[in-house]
Design a protein around this motif. Structure first.
Motif, PDB file in Angstrom:
ATOM      1  N   UNK A 104      25.094 -32.689  26.156  1.00  0.00           N
ATOM      2  CA  UNK A 104      23.945 -33.314  25.519  1.00  0.00           C
ATOM      3  C   UNK A 104      23.303 -32.524  24.394  1.00  0.00           C
ATOM      4  N   UNK A 105      24.055 -31.574  23.795  1.00  0.00           N
ATOM      5  CA  UNK A 105      23.481 -30.752  22.739  1.00  0.00           C
ATOM      6  C   UNK A 105      23.454 -31.482  21.404  1.00  0.00           C
ATOM      7  N   UNK A 106      22.453 -31.146  20.612  1.00  0.00           N
ATOM      8  CA  UNK A 106      22.420 -31.496  19.191  1.00  0.00           C
ATOM      9  C   UNK A 106      22.995 -30.310  18.431  1.00  0.00           C
ATOM     10  N   UNK A 107      23.932 -30.566  17.521  1.00  0.00           N
ATOM     11  CA  UNK A 107      24.680 -29.489  16.889  1.00  0.00           C
ATOM     12  C   UNK A 107      24.621 -29.620  15.369  1.00  0.00           C
ATOM     13  N   UNK A 108      24.303 -28.515  14.723  1.00  0.00           N
ATOM     14  CA  UNK A 108      24.382 -28.408  13.260  1.00  0.00           C
ATOM     15  C   UNK A 108      25.402 -27.328  12.952  1.00  0.00           C
ATOM     16  N   UNK A 109      26.433 -27.671  12.179  1.00  0.00           N
ATOM     17  CA  UNK A 109      27.452 -26.684  11.885  1.00  0.00           C
ATOM     18  C   UNK A 109      27.723 -26.592  10.394  1.00  0.00           C
ATOM     19  N   UNK A 110      27.993 -25.371   9.953  1.00  0.00           N
ATOM     20  CA  UNK A 110      28.361 -25.097   8.573  1.00  0.00           C
ATOM     21  C   UNK A 110      29.868 -24.915   8.499  1.00  0.00           C
ATOM     22  N   UNK A 111      30.487 -25.568   7.513  1.00  0.00           N
ATOM     23  CA  UNK A 111      31.911 -25.379   7.268  1.00  0.00           C
ATOM     24  C   UNK A 111      32.190 -25.563   5.778  1.00  0.00           C
ATOM     25  N   UNK A 112      33.316 -25.020   5.323  1.00  0.00           N
ATOM     26  CA  UNK A 112      33.707 -25.185   3.934  1.00  0.00           C
ATOM     27  C   UNK A 112      34.373 -26.536   3.688  1.00  0.00           C
ATOM     28  N   UNK A 113      35.176 -26.977   4.639  1.00  0.00           N
ATOM     29  CA  UNK A 113      36.060 -28.113   4.391  1.00  0.00           C
ATOM     30  C   UNK A 113      35.780 -29.278   5.333  1.00  0.00           C
ATOM     31  N   UNK A 114      35.993 -30.483   4.808  1.00  0.00           N
ATOM     32  CA  UNK A 114      35.788 -31.681   5.601  1.00  0.00           C
ATOM     33  C   UNK A 114      36.891 -31.895   6.624  1.00  0.00           C
ATOM     34  N   UNK A 115      38.057 -31.271   6.436  1.00  0.00           N
ATOM     35  CA  UNK A 115      39.183 -31.511   7.322  1.00  0.00           C
ATOM     36  C   UNK A 115      38.864 -31.237   8.776  1.00  0.00           C
ATOM     37  N   UNK A 116      38.217 -30.109   9.052  1.00  0.00           N
ATOM     38  CA  UNK A 116      37.890 -29.748  10.437  1.00  0.00           C
ATOM     39  C   UNK A 116      36.802 -30.644  11.006  1.00  0.00           C
ATOM     40  N   UNK A 117      35.771 -30.924  10.216  1.00  0.00           N
ATOM     41  CA  UNK A 117      34.606 -31.629  10.750  1.00  0.00           C
ATOM     42  C   UNK A 117      34.769 -33.141  10.743  1.00  0.00           C
ATOM     43  N   UNK A 118      35.780 -33.649  10.028  1.00  0.00           N
ATOM     44  CA  UNK A 118      35.916 -35.095   9.904  1.00  0.00           C
ATOM     45  C   UNK A 118      36.044 -35.805  11.238  1.00  0.00           C
ATOM     46  N   UNK A 119      36.698 -35.144  12.218  1.00  0.00           N
ATOM     47  CA  UNK A 119      36.925 -35.801  13.493  1.00  0.00           C
ATOM     48  C   UNK A 119      35.834 -35.597  14.520  1.00  0.00           C
ATOM     49  N   UNK A 120      34.835 -34.754  14.209  1.00  0.00           N
ATOM     50  CA  UNK A 120      33.832 -34.459  15.242  1.00  0.00           C
ATOM     51  C   UNK A 120      32.400 -34.753  14.816  1.00  0.00           C
ATOM     52  N   UNK A 121      32.130 -34.825  13.507  1.00  0.00           N
ATOM     53  CA  UNK A 121      30.741 -35.015  13.084  1.00  0.00           C
ATOM     54  C   UNK A 121      30.354 -36.490  13.035  1.00  0.00           C
ATOM     55  N   UNK A 122      29.076 -36.731  13.226  1.00  0.00           N
ATOM     56  CA  UNK A 122      28.530 -38.070  13.041  1.00  0.00           C
ATOM     57  C   UNK A 122      28.149 -38.295  11.584  1.00  0.00           C
ATOM     58  N   UNK A 123      27.706 -37.223  10.936  1.00  0.00           N
ATOM     59  CA  UNK A 123      27.269 -37.319   9.541  1.00  0.00           C
ATOM     60  C   UNK A 123      27.331 -35.923   8.928  1.00  0.00           C
ATOM     61  N   UNK A 124      27.469 -35.876   7.611  1.00  0.00           N
ATOM     62  CA  UNK A 124      27.485 -34.587   6.926  1.00  0.00           C
ATOM     63  C   UNK A 124      26.542 -34.635   5.728  1.00  0.00           C
ATOM     64  N   UNK A 125      26.004 -33.465   5.401  1.00  0.00           N
ATOM     65  CA  UNK A 125      25.304 -33.255   4.142  1.00  0.00           C
ATOM     66  C   UNK A 125      26.159 -32.330   3.299  1.00  0.00           C
ATOM     67  N   UNK A 126      26.392 -32.710   2.058  1.00  0.00           N
ATOM     68  CA  UNK A 126      27.160 -31.861   1.150  1.00  0.00           C
ATOM     69  C   UNK A 126      26.202 -31.241   0.152  1.00  0.00           C
ATOM     70  N   UNK A 127      26.236 -29.913   0.078  1.00  0.00           N
ATOM     71  CA  UNK A 127      25.442 -29.182  -0.894  1.00  0.00           C
ATOM     72  C   UNK A 127      26.339 -28.672  -2.014  1.00  0.00           C
ATOM     73  N   UNK A 128      25.828 -28.720  -3.225  1.00  0.00           N
ATOM     74  CA  UNK A 128      26.508 -28.154  -4.386  1.00  0.00           C
ATOM     75  C   UNK A 128      25.458 -27.480  -5.260  1.00  0.00           C
ATOM     76  N   UNK A 129      25.651 -26.197  -5.515  1.00  0.00           N
ATOM     77  CA  UNK A 129      24.741 -25.415  -6.354  1.00  0.00           C
ATOM     78  C   UNK A 129      23.291 -25.557  -5.898  1.00  0.00           C
ATOM     79  N   UNK A 130      23.106 -25.540  -4.576  1.00  0.00           N
ATOM     80  CA  UNK A 130      21.760 -25.559  -4.018  1.00  0.00           C
ATOM     81  C   UNK A 130      21.095 -26.907  -3.948  1.00  0.00           C
ATOM     82  N   UNK A 131      21.851 -27.984  -4.227  1.00  0.00           N
ATOM     83  CA  UNK A 131      21.291 -29.333  -4.199  1.00  0.00           C
ATOM     84  C   UNK A 131      22.037 -30.189  -3.185  1.00  0.00           C
ATOM     85  N   UNK A 132      21.322 -31.116  -2.508  1.00  0.00           N
ATOM     86  CA  UNK A 132      21.993 -32.175  -1.761  1.00  0.00           C
ATOM     87  C   UNK A 132      22.640 -33.134  -2.753  1.00  0.00           C
TER      88      UNK A 132
END
Length: 259
Positions: free
Chosen positions: A207-235
């Motif tokens: 029942x945990x809420x999880x926030x994870x940082x990763x470089x690539x979408x490949x790993x997180x694509x199968x486990x995340x509900x949603x992602x935020x992508x940052x580029x140069x300090x901006x959403x």
């Protein structure tokens, strides 16, 4: 339940600069209860800086960060565990002088009256808490496949095992928000597959809420509900991973990198 009530972690207008260099610029983030939320972006995007602001290691010049309505920026980093926040690091931060079990038990410090390592009076409530912590630690080490390593020193174990030890230690604190900083970094393909299963279990069964940082979408694509992508300090994108991967701004930002 309203959308507002469903948000466990909220960051608004977070800006961070070092020596005049803007690292984060008016960043926002909403992490829903019970979700696995990915924070992604190319190298230098600011994702780890935002992670460090949430966990109290950095102090942004502007913005607010709340956990269940509690402002985190008014608390010192060591106090955030008691508020329900736990994190891992890119490289395991384990005490080499303690066994695997002892490292894991540190995670129970905020759950035992007086603290696991700080109480000298040994009141009955403390002793009961310690016994329960040891049972829980043993169960979690079994879950992680590390039961046979409980009495080993962490530096004697493979890198992947060290990362699992740190994960188990974070889970021991029973946090409201579990923050994982590049959990797949340095792992083999097989280890990453097992890690994916464990992270899903942490959400679905624990029942945990999880926030994870990763470089690539490949790993997180199968486990995340949603992602935020940052580029140069901006959403630039907030979307499910499959949609984010196809967004023109994301493709341009990664410049052909594997996502």
């Amino acid at each position: 339940m309203t959308i507002t009530d469903d948000v466990l972690l909220r960051a608004r207008n977070v800006s961070l600069s070092f020596s005049g260099l803007r690292v984060l610029d008016d960043v926002h983030l909403d992490v829903r209860r019970g979700a696995i939320h990915g924070l992604l972006g190319p190298n230098g995007a600011g994702k780890t800086s935002l992670f460090n602001c949430i966990s109290g290691l950095y102090r942004p010049q502007n913005g607010t960060i709340t956990l269940d309505g509690e402002e985190l920026l008014t608390h010192r980093p060591h106090a955030l565990a008691a508020l329900g926040l736990a994190r891992t690091f890119q490289h395991p931060a384990l005490d080499p002088h303690l066994t695997v079990l002892e490292n894991v038990l540190i995670g129970a410090d905020t759950r035992i009256p007086g603290g696991y390592l700080t109480s000298a009076l040994r009141f009955p409530a403390v002793r009961r808490g310690e016994r329960e912590a040891r049972r829980r630690a043993a169960d979690l080490l079994e879950w992680a496949g590390l039961a046979d390593d409980a009495d080993e020193m962490p530096n004697s174990l493979p890198y992947g095992s060290q990362k699992l030890i740190e994960l188990v230690r974070a889970v021991m604190s029973e946090p409201r928000l579990l923050m994982l900083d590049e959990p797949a970094g340095g792992l083999s393909h097989g280890e990453i597959e097992k890690l994916s299963e464990r992270i899903l279990t942490l959400r679905d069964d624990f029942g945990f809420t999880i926030l994870l940082v990763e470089h690539h979408l490949g790993f997180v694509g199968g486990i995340t509900d949603i992602v935020d992508i940052l580029v140069e300090g901006h959403n630039i994108v907030t979307a499910p991973a499959a949609e984010a991967q196809k967004h023109p701004a994301v493709i341009e930002a990664y410049l052909g990198q594997a996502v």
